[in-house]
Scaffold this motif. Sequence first.
Motif, short mmCIF file in Angstrom:
data_model
loop_
_atom_site.label_atom_id
_atom_site.label_comp_id
_atom_site.label_asym_id
_atom_site.label_seq_id
_atom_site.Cartn_x
_atom_site.Cartn_y
_atom_site.Cartn_z
N GLY A 286 0.79 -1.23 0.00
CA GLY A 286 0.00 0.00 0.00
C GLY A 286 0.82 1.27 0.00
O GLY A 286 0.31 2.34 0.33
N TYR A 287 2.10 1.18 -0.38
CA TYR A 287 2.91 2.39 -0.44
C TYR A 287 2.34 3.32 -1.50
O TYR A 287 2.00 2.88 -2.60
N SER A 288 2.26 4.61 -1.17
CA SER A 288 1.69 5.57 -2.12
C SER A 288 2.71 5.98 -3.18
O SER A 288 2.33 6.37 -4.27
N ASP A 289 3.99 5.89 -2.85
CA ASP A 289 5.03 6.29 -3.81
C ASP A 289 6.38 5.75 -3.36
O ASP A 289 6.49 5.13 -2.30
N VAL A 290 7.40 6.03 -4.16
CA VAL A 290 8.75 5.56 -3.86
C VAL A 290 9.25 6.11 -2.53
O VAL A 290 9.91 5.41 -1.76
N ALA A 291 8.93 7.37 -2.24
CA ALA A 291 9.40 7.97 -0.99
C ALA A 291 8.87 7.20 0.23
O ALA A 291 9.62 6.95 1.19
N GLN A 292 7.61 6.82 0.20
CA GLN A 292 7.04 6.07 1.31
C GLN A 292 7.67 4.67 1.40
O GLN A 292 7.99 4.20 2.49
N TRP A 293 7.86 4.02 0.25
CA TRP A 293 8.53 2.72 0.22
C TRP A 293 9.93 2.82 0.81
O TRP A 293 10.33 2.01 1.64
N ASP B 235 13.78 2.33 7.50
CA ASP B 235 13.48 2.03 8.91
C ASP B 235 13.73 0.56 9.22
O ASP B 235 14.33 0.23 10.25
N PHE B 236 13.30 -0.34 8.33
CA PHE B 236 13.50 -1.76 8.58
C PHE B 236 14.98 -2.13 8.51
O PHE B 236 15.50 -2.82 9.39
N PHE B 237 15.67 -1.68 7.47
CA PHE B 237 17.07 -2.05 7.30
C PHE B 237 17.95 -1.47 8.41
O PHE B 237 19.03 -1.99 8.67
N LEU C 157 23.78 -7.78 11.64
CA LEU C 157 24.96 -7.32 10.90
C LEU C 157 26.12 -6.93 11.80
O LEU C 157 27.27 -6.88 11.36
N GLY C 158 25.82 -6.61 13.07
CA GLY C 158 26.87 -6.15 13.98
C GLY C 158 27.11 -4.66 13.89
O GLY C 158 28.02 -4.12 14.50
N HIS C 159 26.28 -3.96 13.12
CA HIS C 159 26.33 -2.50 12.99
C HIS C 159 25.04 -2.04 12.30
O HIS C 159 24.33 -2.85 11.72
N THR C 160 24.79 -0.75 12.39
CA THR C 160 23.63 -0.19 11.69
C THR C 160 24.09 0.19 10.28
O THR C 160 25.03 0.98 10.13
N PRO C 161 23.47 -0.40 9.27
CA PRO C 161 23.93 -0.13 7.90
C PRO C 161 23.60 1.29 7.44
O PRO C 161 22.65 1.91 7.91
N VAL C 162 24.43 1.78 6.52
CA VAL C 162 24.17 3.06 5.87
C VAL C 162 23.16 2.79 4.75
O VAL C 162 23.36 1.89 3.93
N ILE C 163 22.08 3.54 4.76
CA ILE C 163 21.05 3.37 3.73
C ILE C 163 20.91 4.71 3.01
O ILE C 163 20.51 5.71 3.60
N ASP C 164 21.28 4.72 1.72
CA ASP C 164 21.18 5.93 0.92
C ASP C 164 20.86 5.56 -0.53
O ASP C 164 20.56 4.40 -0.81
N ASP C 165 20.95 6.52 -1.43
CA ASP C 165 20.62 6.28 -2.85
C ASP C 165 21.41 5.14 -3.46
O ASP C 165 20.92 4.44 -4.34
#
Length: 138
Positions: A91-98, A104-106, A115-123
Amino acid sequence: MGHEDLPTLELAFPGPERDRGVEAILSGSKTALTGLLEIYEHAGEAVPQAGQRFSVLDSQGRPAVTIELVDVRVVPMKEIDDDYVRAEGRGYSDVAQWRKAHQDFFRSEGVSEFLGHTPVIDDETLVVAERFRVVEPV
């Protein structure tokens, strides 16, 4: 090949999020799923390939449905489009919501602990974008 002979697939962590995902697969609204490439690498698992079948488990660890992957791509997050987002069936309305939901999950405690650390999540973060079809419900 029966459910018991297939590799298993678990969506998210046991609980409401997994239950909603399994429900979405069974209803036909979910035909795609996304994994963080870093999780596969850390676990020493190969990236799945088109044609592979999996038994999707429910929150109790029981087989709920068998799926077959029809397309698997490793892409940077910035390449995910609205069509793919709709196929995720959440039910995501767009890519930004996805993207926000996946960031948040990753970055969640469970993933960070694994993983033993918080991963960097970016483009540029590589994700495994998988499209599938339902082969048979249990």
